[in-house]
Design a protein around this motif. Sequence first.
Motif, PDB file in Angstrom:
ATOM      1  N   SER A   1     -10.523   3.573  -2.753  1.00 49.12           N
ATOM      2  CA  SER A   1      -9.072   3.799  -2.806  1.00 49.12           C
ATOM      3  C   SER A   1      -8.579   3.880  -4.244  1.00 49.12           C
ATOM      4  O   SER A   1      -9.292   3.536  -5.185  1.00 49.12           O
ATOM      5  CB  SER A   1      -8.342   2.666  -2.087  1.00 49.12           C
ATOM      6  N   PHE A   2      -7.360   4.291  -4.393  1.00 43.37           N
ATOM      7  CA  PHE A   2      -6.718   4.457  -5.709  1.00 43.37           C
ATOM      8  C   PHE A   2      -6.735   3.143  -6.499  1.00 43.37           C
ATOM      9  O   PHE A   2      -7.001   3.110  -7.692  1.00 43.37           O
ATOM     10  CB  PHE A   2      -5.275   4.923  -5.466  1.00 43.37           C
ATOM     11  N   TYR A   3      -6.409   2.048  -5.833  1.00 45.53           N
ATOM     12  CA  TYR A   3      -6.323   0.772  -6.540  1.00 45.53           C
ATOM     13  C   TYR A   3      -7.696   0.137  -6.762  1.00 45.53           C
ATOM     14  O   TYR A   3      -7.853  -0.721  -7.629  1.00 45.53           O
ATOM     15  CB  TYR A   3      -5.466  -0.224  -5.739  1.00 45.53           C
TER      16      TYR A   3
ATOM     17  N   HIS B   1       2.192   4.315  -5.690  1.00 47.30           N
ATOM     18  CA  HIS B   1       1.179   5.023  -4.905  1.00 47.30           C
ATOM     19  C   HIS B   1       1.343   4.758  -3.412  1.00 47.30           C
ATOM     20  O   HIS B   1       1.543   3.621  -2.990  1.00 47.30           O
ATOM     21  CB  HIS B   1      -0.214   4.559  -5.353  1.00 47.30           C
ATOM     22  N   HIS B   2       1.246   5.812  -2.629  1.00 45.13           N
ATOM     23  CA  HIS B   2       1.188   5.678  -1.173  1.00 45.13           C
ATOM     24  C   HIS B   2      -0.256   5.914  -0.766  1.00 45.13           C
ATOM     25  O   HIS B   2      -0.820   6.996  -1.030  1.00 45.13           O
ATOM     26  CB  HIS B   2       2.103   6.709  -0.488  1.00 45.13           C
ATOM     27  N   CYS B   3      -0.870   4.932  -0.135  1.00 42.19           N
ATOM     28  CA  CYS B   3      -2.306   5.055   0.155  1.00 42.19           C
ATOM     29  C   CYS B   3      -2.565   5.861   1.427  1.00 42.19           C
ATOM     30  O   CYS B   3      -2.069   5.498   2.504  1.00 42.19           O
ATOM     31  CB  CYS B   3      -2.926   3.666   0.285  1.00 42.19           C
TER      32      CYS B   3
ATOM     33  N   CYS C   1       0.853  -1.194   0.000  1.00 42.80           N
ATOM     34  CA  CYS C   1       0.000   0.000   0.000  1.00 42.80           C
ATOM     35  C   CYS C   1       0.892   1.248   0.000  1.00 42.80           C
ATOM     36  O   CYS C   1       0.401   2.361   0.169  1.00 42.80           O
ATOM     37  CB  CYS C   1      -0.906   0.015   1.218  1.00 42.80           C
TER      38      CYS C   1
ATOM     39  N   CYS D   1      -5.360  -1.158   7.195  1.00 43.62           N
ATOM     40  CA  CYS D   1      -6.207  -0.386   6.290  1.00 43.62           C
ATOM     41  C   CYS D   1      -7.433   0.174   7.023  1.00 43.62           C
ATOM     42  O   CYS D   1      -8.207  -0.587   7.594  1.00 43.62           O
ATOM     43  CB  CYS D   1      -6.661  -1.320   5.167  1.00 43.62           C
TER      44      CYS D   1
ATOM     45  N   ARG E   1     -12.964  -0.122   0.652  1.00 46.63           N
ATOM     46  CA  ARG E   1     -11.717  -0.053  -0.123  1.00 46.63           C
ATOM     47  C   ARG E   1     -11.949   0.304  -1.593  1.00 46.63           C
ATOM     48  O   ARG E   1     -11.023   0.683  -2.300  1.00 46.63           O
ATOM     49  CB  ARG E   1     -10.939  -1.370   0.007  1.00 46.63           C
TER      50      ARG E   1
ATOM     51  N   LYS F   1      -9.400  11.905   2.593  1.00 49.39           N
ATOM     52  CA  LYS F   1      -8.229  11.622   1.737  1.00 49.39           C
ATOM     53  C   LYS F   1      -7.577  12.944   1.312  1.00 49.39           C
ATOM     54  O   LYS F   1      -6.356  13.110   1.387  1.00 49.39           O
ATOM     55  CB  LYS F   1      -8.706  10.838   0.506  1.00 49.39           C
TER      56      LYS F   1
ATOM     57  N   CYS G   1      -7.239  -4.396  -3.884  1.00 45.01           N
ATOM     58  CA  CYS G   1      -6.878  -4.460  -2.464  1.00 45.01           C
ATOM     59  C   CYS G   1      -7.188  -5.836  -1.882  1.00 45.01           C
ATOM     60  O   CYS G   1      -6.495  -6.301  -0.987  1.00 45.01           O
ATOM     61  CB  CYS G   1      -7.639  -3.397  -1.657  1.00 45.01           C
TER      62      CYS G   1
END
Length: 284
Positions: free
Chosen positions: A120-122, A85-87, A30, A102, A117, A68, A127
């Motif tokens: 989130s970006f991913y 990416h840093h979550c 992550c 998380c 989740r 965020k 995830c």
Amino acid sequence: MSIWGNTDNEVPGGVYLCQVHEHISCGACCGLYNVADPSLEALREVLAYRTRAFALVPREIDPILGFKERVEARESRKRPFADFHHCPFLGLVGMGHSRVGCLLHPLADGNKGIDFRGLSFYGGMACRVYFCPSYYHLSTVHKEIVREAARDWYVYGLVITESKMLSTFFQEVERRLNKPITKGGILDNKKCLEAVREFLELKLHWPFRAETFTGLGNYFFGDQLYSKPPIDYEALGETTSACDIILQELVSDFGSVNELREAENILYGLIDKVVSASFTTSQK
Ligand code: SF4
Ligand code: SF4
């Protein structure tokens, strides 16, 4: 990624590595360590702030996305690996917030079993289903030893993704012992355990880490965007070291042959410690 609530039987390789117990967990995939200051103190502060702030966030899309944005505005966006990416949803989880995890996970405080989740970006699917190369490449015994030997989540997450470095070390011990190591053989032997811990912690303060390779993190994804550079033995007038794999995994750079020898001696010293402590015990 910080998969939580799985059991050993539900993961590739049969040993669950992400959330191990109350004090041991990982957030490396992550992007945990991909920050301007990856020291334990700095990460603890950042994760604790996020955890406190997220506790006040209503579990709805807009407030979560607002959280965020606030986190990203507060923290440096400088990253050792620019495209990793840093979550911002990494925080502290567990009783007493004792480990990294998380904040969007269905089992995290306040989520009432709902999986957030997907915000989130991913995305939620990535995830849920991602497993790092260590799941596939480390042997069962080596995984179990690292899970139990690591002193805390910070060191654990730094090393558990270093599958080449870990297997090379343990295989060399096994070669010298002329038999496979066992979990009990290492963990129940104080001197062995101490030497393995010292080895795991080399990542924290390896004096020969190349200056060009910033940060402490490891980029272990298949696209090899940030491969660890090979060691230039020719420039030292040397042939490839017998410790080359571990030296390269530690991202070493040597200014002289003496430095190379010093580094090899550190590694040989730790391997010798494990081997001789094992022999002493097995001969009793
Ligand atoms: S890097 Fe591996 S062990 Fe760590 S959270 Fe990701 S999948 Fe789990
Ligand atoms: S939402 Fe972020 S912290 Fe949670 S598993 Fe996905 S990448 Fe990791």
